[in-house]
Design a protein around this motif. Structure first.
Motif, PDB file in Angstrom:
ATOM      1  N   ALA A  44       0.832  -1.209   0.000  1.00  0.00           N
ATOM      2  CA  ALA A  44       0.000   0.000   0.000  1.00  0.00           C
ATOM      3  C   ALA A  44       0.862   1.252   0.000  1.00  0.00           C
ATOM      4  O   ALA A  44       0.574   2.232  -0.704  1.00  0.00           O
ATOM      5  CB  ALA A  44      -0.930   0.002   1.218  1.00  0.00           C
ATOM      6  N   GLN A  45       1.943   1.241   0.788  1.00  0.00           N
ATOM      7  CA  GLN A  45       2.847   2.390   0.812  1.00  0.00           C
ATOM      8  C   GLN A  45       3.559   2.548  -0.523  1.00  0.00           C
ATOM      9  O   GLN A  45       3.758   3.665  -1.007  1.00  0.00           O
ATOM     10  CB  GLN A  45       3.864   2.214   1.941  1.00  0.00           C
ATOM     11  CG  GLN A  45       3.264   2.321   3.325  1.00  0.00           C
ATOM     12  CD  GLN A  45       4.227   1.895   4.428  1.00  0.00           C
ATOM     13  OE1 GLN A  45       5.139   1.101   4.203  1.00  0.00           O
ATOM     14  NE2 GLN A  45       4.022   2.419   5.630  1.00  0.00           N
ATOM     15  N   LEU A  46       3.932   1.433  -1.121  1.00  0.00           N
ATOM     16  CA  LEU A  46       4.611   1.470  -2.412  1.00  0.00           C
ATOM     17  C   LEU A  46       3.692   2.038  -3.485  1.00  0.00           C
ATOM     18  O   LEU A  46       4.124   2.835  -4.333  1.00  0.00           O
ATOM     19  CB  LEU A  46       5.062   0.054  -2.784  1.00  0.00           C
ATOM     20  CG  LEU A  46       6.190  -0.086  -3.804  1.00  0.00           C
ATOM     21  CD1 LEU A  46       7.425   0.664  -3.337  1.00  0.00           C
ATOM     22  CD2 LEU A  46       6.516  -1.566  -4.001  1.00  0.00           C
ATOM     23  N   GLN A  47       2.424   1.652  -3.451  1.00  0.00           N
ATOM     24  CA  GLN A  47       1.477   2.206  -4.412  1.00  0.00           C
ATOM     25  C   GLN A  47       1.313   3.706  -4.207  1.00  0.00           C
ATOM     26  O   GLN A  47       1.245   4.477  -5.182  1.00  0.00           O
ATOM     27  CB  GLN A  47       0.112   1.515  -4.282  1.00  0.00           C
ATOM     28  CG  GLN A  47      -0.905   2.072  -5.254  1.00  0.00           C
ATOM     29  CD  GLN A  47      -2.187   1.276  -5.353  1.00  0.00           C
ATOM     30  OE1 GLN A  47      -3.123   1.715  -6.011  1.00  0.00           O
ATOM     31  NE2 GLN A  47      -2.263   0.111  -4.744  1.00  0.00           N
ATOM     32  N   ALA A  48       1.286   4.149  -2.948  1.00  0.00           N
ATOM     33  CA  ALA A  48       1.179   5.583  -2.662  1.00  0.00           C
ATOM     34  C   ALA A  48       2.394   6.341  -3.181  1.00  0.00           C
ATOM     35  O   ALA A  48       2.277   7.442  -3.746  1.00  0.00           O
ATOM     36  CB  ALA A  48       1.010   5.806  -1.158  1.00  0.00           C
ATOM     37  N   LEU A  49       3.590   5.755  -3.009  1.00  0.00           N
ATOM     38  CA  LEU A  49       4.808   6.380  -3.522  1.00  0.00           C
ATOM     39  C   LEU A  49       4.779   6.452  -5.046  1.00  0.00           C
ATOM     40  O   LEU A  49       5.203   7.452  -5.645  1.00  0.00           O
ATOM     41  CB  LEU A  49       6.040   5.585  -3.071  1.00  0.00           C
ATOM     42  CG  LEU A  49       6.411   5.675  -1.588  1.00  0.00           C
ATOM     43  CD1 LEU A  49       7.459   4.617  -1.248  1.00  0.00           C
ATOM     44  CD2 LEU A  49       6.935   7.067  -1.252  1.00  0.00           C
ATOM     45  N   LEU A  50       4.278   5.393  -5.685  1.00  0.00           N
ATOM     46  CA  LEU A  50       4.204   5.361  -7.141  1.00  0.00           C
ATOM     47  C   LEU A  50       3.317   6.491  -7.662  1.00  0.00           C
ATOM     48  O   LEU A  50       3.630   7.149  -8.659  1.00  0.00           O
ATOM     49  CB  LEU A  50       3.659   4.000  -7.588  1.00  0.00           C
ATOM     50  CG  LEU A  50       3.728   3.652  -9.077  1.00  0.00           C
ATOM     51  CD1 LEU A  50       5.171   3.559  -9.544  1.00  0.00           C
ATOM     52  CD2 LEU A  50       3.006   2.339  -9.344  1.00  0.00           C
ATOM     53  N   LYS A  51       2.212   6.734  -6.991  1.00  0.00           N
ATOM     54  CA  LYS A  51       1.303   7.813  -7.389  1.00  0.00           C
ATOM     55  C   LYS A  51       1.901   9.184  -7.083  1.00  0.00           C
ATOM     56  O   LYS A  51       1.738  10.127  -7.864  1.00  0.00           O
ATOM     57  CB  LYS A  51      -0.031   7.660  -6.657  1.00  0.00           C
ATOM     58  CG  LYS A  51      -0.824   6.423  -7.066  1.00  0.00           C
ATOM     59  CD  LYS A  51      -2.074   6.275  -6.209  1.00  0.00           C
ATOM     60  CE  LYS A  51      -2.896   5.063  -6.638  1.00  0.00           C
ATOM     61  NZ  LYS A  51      -4.091   4.875  -5.764  1.00  0.00           N
ATOM     62  N   ALA A  52       2.624   9.274  -5.973  1.00  0.00           N
ATOM     63  CA  ALA A  52       3.152  10.571  -5.551  1.00  0.00           C
ATOM     64  C   ALA A  52       4.226  11.098  -6.492  1.00  0.00           C
ATOM     65  O   ALA A  52       4.344  12.313  -6.702  1.00  0.00           O
ATOM     66  CB  ALA A  52       3.710  10.469  -4.137  1.00  0.00           C
ATOM     67  N   GLN A  53       5.030  10.197  -7.088  1.00  0.00           N
ATOM     68  CA  GLN A  53       6.113  10.660  -7.949  1.00  0.00           C
ATOM     69  C   GLN A  53       5.689  10.837  -9.402  1.00  0.00           C
ATOM     70  O   GLN A  53       6.480  11.253 -10.235  1.00  0.00           O
ATOM     71  CB  GLN A  53       7.310   9.712  -7.869  1.00  0.00           C
ATOM     72  CG  GLN A  53       7.013   8.253  -8.153  1.00  0.00           C
ATOM     73  CD  GLN A  53       6.771   7.945  -9.596  1.00  0.00           C
ATOM     74  OE1 GLN A  53       7.534   8.326 -10.464  1.00  0.00           O
ATOM     75  NE2 GLN A  53       5.666   7.267  -9.884  1.00  0.00           N
ATOM     76  N   ALA A  54       4.438  10.524  -9.724  1.00  0.00           N
ATOM     77  CA  ALA A  54       3.976  10.598 -11.115  1.00  0.00           C
ATOM     78  C   ALA A  54       3.751  12.044 -11.562  1.00  0.00           C
ATOM     79  O   ALA A  54       3.454  12.922 -10.753  1.00  0.00           O
ATOM     80  CB  ALA A  54       2.689   9.789 -11.269  1.00  0.00           C
TER      81      ALA A  54
END
Length: 509
Positions: free
Chosen positions: A456-466
């Motif tokens: 879940a944290q990894l998915q949040a990071l993926l969205k944040a850097q987009a």
């Protein structure tokens, strides 16, 4: 080729995910989902179908259901007792109906509509192999850029997301593995061999993992889809051919495509998610939809059982620390619309045209809760003409190629994605099948930098850097005066790009 992730796939909005989870009563975390020893039942002379039977996670209940399956004319192929999924073959036409009446069974249904044979992806169009002339031109152009791979000049996609620059900062950790659940991976390819993890690879066709040496390899060179995907993720920077988004991480292959028709049946995909989870895989890439239904409707007992079984497996993987990414599909469907015409299902027999509600009929696995849904873009950072989309459904976008409307100024001037192919070759392909591995590569870079991040944290990071380009003022790609798709949403989140196009350079910084 089958419906690889170049074919159309769907992803859910948050409210849909919640309703899907509630409707199926998904199971709590479990310590292990290793398959138990298969029990043996009588084999009928009539043609058999494959079934998934989903039960409570209780050993006594499972044992009782197994006995009931045998009594109903079934052969238990394998049992994933920690997620309550039993794979059964039976020639009894009333098998599923009989099993739904058994105490402890929560759902049961056929995973195909035609009899078992011995033993779908999302790329759009045929592969275009790199010619010698193209390779020479690309090599000459690449030579002018220090530290470039020989064919990198044709890899506009790496530059589009800053992956070329990211590799100089952090190419990814050897402690991170991305498993390609697909048609198999040719680990003998010189661009893949340095990063291939055989210990995390298998052939899951039929629902039981085969880890014999080479079992994960494609059946024939025509089963190239998984090898192409693997190269996009982790082709090594070794002075040969191309480079992957995360050239320092490991890549594994879990083969799930049927040898006769190339389809991706539910029991094979269940096996793949469980195998990946139990073998320490951090990320899976899923550039396909589960056959035989493009959309699985919850009011159909067979299709509901498919959703239930695959979802239990992918949720198990998430609980074990695995982030799952999937392609959105290539039908240019709006997954947040009120109705979609599906004229392709079932794809293992005679399709019947039907109109479905994508909020109640799900593309599996891309619309399952917690799965990252990826749409495709071209060199101009615009949604590819074929890419499925949808507000609240697409999580992120990534380069998937566009050979019609977005052509790059590269040596080959090919708008598709160049990557590895079986037998040491290279070719261009396009599709959301190609977008998902780009996002998976960026996720691998994020996991390398944040090794303790949960899925879940990894998915949040993926969205944040987009990077989100926002909805275009017009999407009349063919210039006929009619909008070819409608983008809903704003600059932060919208139906074309979700939270934005992934950015490898930001990920490593």
């Amino acid at each position: 080729m089958p419906h690889l992730r170049s074919r159309s796939r769907l992803a859910l909005a948050v409210p849909v995910v919640l309703s899907l989870t509630a409707s199926l009563g998904f199971l709590p975390a479990a310590a292990s989902a290793a398959p138990s020893t298969p029990s043996v039942a009588q084999t009928a002379d009539a043609p058999a179908l494959a079934y998934v039977v989903n039960t409570k996670v209780d050993r006594r209940v499972i044992a009782s259901v197994q006995r009931a399956a045998v009594a109903a004319g079934g052969t238990v192929v394998t049992t994933y007792d920690r997620i309550g999924v039993i794979v059964v073959h039976s020639s009894n036409p009333d098998f599923a109906k009989a099993m739904r009446a058994v105490r402890g069974v929560q759902s049961a249904g056929a995973t195909r509509t035609t009899p078992l044979t011995v033993a779908g992806t999302t790329d759009e169009g045929a592969a275009q192999f790199l010619s010698k002339a193209q390779a020479t031109k690309a090599a000459n152009a690449s030579a002018a850029v220090p530290e470039s791979e020989p064919l990198e000049a044709d890899q506009w996609d790496l530059r589009a997301i800053g992956a070329d620059k990211a590799a100089k900062i952090n190419p990814g950790s050897r402690k991170v593995t991305v498993a390609v659940i697909d048609t198999g991976v040719d680990d003998t390819h010189p661009d893949l061999a340095p990063n291939f993890s055989a210990s995390q690879s298998a052939n899951c066709v039929g629902g039981v993992a085969d880890t014999a040496a080479g079992a994960w390899r494609p059946y024939t060179p025509e089963d190239y889809h998984g090898t192409h995907v693997a190269g996009e993720i982790a082709a090594a920077r070794n002075g040969i051919g191309v480079a992957g988004v995360a050239p320092g991480v490991k890549v594994a292959g879990i083969k799930v495509s049927d040898p006769d028709n190339g389809l991706f049946y539910p029991e094979s995909v269940v096996c793949a998610f469980v195998f990946a989870a139990d073998h320490g895989v951090e990320i899976t890439n899923n550039s396909y939809y589960v056959d035989p239904w493009l959309y699985n409707c919850m009011d159909d007992p067979d299709q509901k059982a498919i959703v239930d079984a695959v979802n239990r497996a992918q949720l198990y993987a998430q609980r074990k620390g695995t982030l799952n990414l999937a392609s959105a599909g290539n039908s240019n469907h709006d997954l947040d619309s009120d109705a979609i015409v599906d004229a392709t299902s079932p794809d293992d027999s005679t399709p019947v045209t039907r109109t479905i509600d994508p909020h109640e009929c799900f593309d599996v696995p891309t619309q399952l809760p917690g799965v990252v849904t990826v749409s495709a873009t071209g060199v101009q950072n615009v949604k590819s003409y074929y890419s499925t989309y949808g507000k609240g459904v697409v999580d992120v976008a990534a380069p998937g190629g566009d050979r019609r409307y977005q052509l790059p100024d590269t040596p080959s001037k090919d708008g598709r994605i160049l990557s590895t192919m079986p037998n040491g070759q290279y070719a261009f392909l396009q599709g959301t099948s190609m977008a998902s591995p780009h996002a998976a590569g960026v996720a691998a870079l994020l996991k390398s930098k944040h090794p303790f991040a949960t899925p879940a944290q990894l998915q949040a990071l993926l969205k944040a850097q987009a990077d989100n380009p926002g909805c275009p003022a017009s999407y009349d790609q063919d210039g006929d005066g009619t909008q070819d798709a409608v983008c809903e949403g704003g600059k932060r989140v919208n139906g074309f790009y979700g939270y934005g196009i992934v950015n490898a350079l930001r990920a490593v910084k």
